[in-house]
Design a protein around this motif. Structure first.
Motif, short mmCIF file in Angstrom:
data_model
loop_
_atom_site.label_atom_id
_atom_site.label_comp_id
_atom_site.label_asym_id
_atom_site.label_seq_id
_atom_site.Cartn_x
_atom_site.Cartn_y
_atom_site.Cartn_z
N ILE A 46 43.18 38.41 31.44
CA ILE A 46 43.94 39.64 31.36
C ILE A 46 44.36 40.51 32.66
O ILE A 46 45.24 40.96 33.06
CB ILE A 46 43.61 40.48 30.16
N PHE A 47 43.09 40.75 33.21
CA PHE A 47 43.12 41.55 34.42
C PHE A 47 43.75 40.97 35.52
O PHE A 47 44.52 41.57 36.30
CB PHE A 47 41.79 41.91 34.77
N VAL A 48 43.48 39.62 35.71
CA VAL A 48 43.92 39.09 37.02
C VAL A 48 45.44 38.94 37.15
O VAL A 48 46.17 39.28 37.86
CB VAL A 48 43.27 37.88 37.33
N PRO A 49 45.98 38.43 35.98
CA PRO A 49 47.58 38.22 35.90
C PRO A 49 48.26 39.47 35.75
O PRO A 49 49.10 39.89 36.38
CB PRO A 49 47.68 37.54 34.58
N ALA A 50 47.64 40.63 35.19
CA ALA A 50 48.26 42.08 35.08
C ALA A 50 48.15 42.65 36.46
O ALA A 50 49.22 43.40 36.81
CB ALA A 50 47.25 42.79 34.36
N LEU A 51 47.13 42.51 37.33
CA LEU A 51 47.13 42.79 38.72
C LEU A 51 48.33 42.16 39.49
O LEU A 51 48.98 42.70 40.32
CB LEU A 51 45.83 42.71 39.29
N VAL A 52 48.33 40.86 39.30
CA VAL A 52 49.46 40.04 39.99
C VAL A 52 50.90 40.62 39.83
O VAL A 52 51.58 40.97 40.76
CB VAL A 52 49.34 38.71 39.97
N ALA A 70 40.73 48.81 45.21
CA ALA A 70 39.62 49.00 44.16
C ALA A 70 39.85 47.94 42.99
O ALA A 70 38.61 47.43 42.49
CB ALA A 70 40.33 50.12 43.49
N CYS A 71 40.74 47.25 42.96
CA CYS A 71 41.05 46.26 41.84
C CYS A 71 40.59 44.70 42.34
O CYS A 71 40.24 44.11 41.39
CB CYS A 71 42.35 46.26 41.32
N ILE A 72 41.03 44.52 43.53
CA ILE A 72 41.01 43.02 43.84
C ILE A 72 39.36 42.78 43.98
O ILE A 72 39.07 41.48 43.36
CB ILE A 72 41.48 42.65 45.61
N PRO A 73 38.43 43.57 44.49
CA PRO A 73 37.10 43.10 44.10
C PRO A 73 36.64 43.15 42.52
O PRO A 73 35.91 42.05 42.44
CB PRO A 73 36.21 44.18 44.78
N VAL A 74 37.32 43.74 42.00
CA VAL A 74 36.70 43.60 40.23
C VAL A 74 37.34 42.27 39.80
O VAL A 74 36.56 41.72 39.17
CB VAL A 74 37.43 44.89 39.58
N LEU A 78 35.25 39.11 38.43
CA LEU A 78 35.54 38.64 37.26
C LEU A 78 35.85 36.91 37.21
O LEU A 78 35.41 36.07 36.32
CB LEU A 78 36.70 39.20 36.50
N VAL A 79 36.37 36.65 38.32
CA VAL A 79 36.67 34.95 38.40
C VAL A 79 35.28 34.54 38.63
O VAL A 79 35.08 33.34 38.16
CB VAL A 79 37.71 34.95 39.49
N ALA A 80 34.57 35.26 39.66
CA ALA A 80 33.25 34.41 39.68
C ALA A 80 32.51 34.40 38.48
O ALA A 80 31.71 33.37 38.62
CB ALA A 80 32.70 35.15 40.87
N LEU A 81 32.49 35.32 37.77
CA LEU A 81 31.68 35.46 36.55
C LEU A 81 32.25 34.57 35.48
O LEU A 81 31.56 33.60 34.68
CB LEU A 81 31.82 36.89 35.74
#
Length: 285
Positions: A46-52, A70-74, A78-81
């Protein structure tokens, strides 16, 4: 049933209980892995597509440099996790220690369903074995007495869980109420502060609603009360005090003890049923 044959039957039943506990532990592990796996994947999905999508919409219109910083490191975390959780859960599971059946990944839905089926099968097998034992009343009461400390610990674990949830929700209500009052007290609430105020107010209302509806504090209080009452009966029986002070026969004391503990457990079940009822029904009783 002679003493030696009864001891052998009890040992078989204990072996069956050990197998059941092992399957339950395996099932808890699989459910925990599945929960973590799905949680991380859903958050990243949810987070990554929403940011893109936000960057595509705002391209050429808004400067999202600070937001991206602020959001790219998060998003990367999340991708790494996501990949880390997937790699942790994906190796072959091998044969089941208790049933001998081959399993794939412990978090897969079909494997969890198979474990639940194995658990129900072993529970039914244990019930059938216990029914064929024909243990004496004295033996059954002694077994019941030794199971009481585990019941007490079960109630206390539930109490600790509900206490943590209640404390967390109350912390959100307290901190959120103070934060929303502070933000609302500013001369002008606009922009990011406005959305922050909306989010904080929503969190406070959500926490208050959950606290009032699910009654975590009351559930924890009743569980602690039940655990203390059962433990008090157990200690009184062990020390021969209280209602067991004037009982000379051990069999009679165990009978009284089992009756008292079952009455306490029955009262706890009634309390849980009352807490599960709608608020208007509780008010009518």
């Amino acid at each position: 049933m002679t003493g030696s044959s009864e001891d052998a039957a009890i040992e078989r039943l204990l072996g069956q209980s050990r197998k059941i506990l092992g399957i339950r532990q395996e099932l808890r592990r699989g459910r925990s892995l599945r929960f973590r796996f799905l949680l991380v994947w859903w958050l990243s999905g949810i987070f990554v597509p929403a940011l893109v999508l936000l960057n595509i919409i705002a391209w050429g219109h808004l400067n999202l440099t600070r937001t991206n910083i602020a959001c790219i490191p998060v998003a990367l975390v999340l991708v790494a996790l996501s990949f880390g959780t997937g790699s942790m859960a994906s190796p072959g599971y091998g044969p089941n220690e208790y049933t001998g059946q081959m399993r794939g990944e412990p978090w897969r839905k079909e494997d969890l369903a198979s474990l639940e089926l194995d658990l129900e099968t072993e529970l039914e097998r244990a019930r059938l074995q216990a029914a064929r034992l024909h243990l004496s009343e004295s033996t059954r009461r002694h077994i019941y007495r030794e199971e009481v400390p585990r019941s007490v610990e079960h109630y206390r674990q539930g109490q600790r869980y509900y206490r943590r949830v209640h404390n967390a929700l109350q912390s959100i209500v307290i901190v959120g109420s103070l934060a929303s009052s502070t933000i609302a007290g500013l001369a002008e609430v606009k922009g990011m502060q406005k959305w922050l105020l909306v989010g904080v107010t929503f969190s406070v209302g959500l926490a208050s609603g959950f606290t009032g509806y699910f009654k975590f504090r009351e559930r924890g209080f009743y569980l602690q009360q039940t655990a203390d009452s059962v433990d008090e009966e157990f200690q009184s029986l062990h020390l021969g005090v209280g209602r067991y002070k004037n009982i000379d026969s051990e069999e009679e004391a165990l009978s009284e003890f089992a009756e008292r503990v079952e009455a306490i457990k029955s009262e706890q079940r009634k309390r849980e049923q009352q807490l599960d009822q709608p608020a208007q029904n509780n008010g009518q009783q």
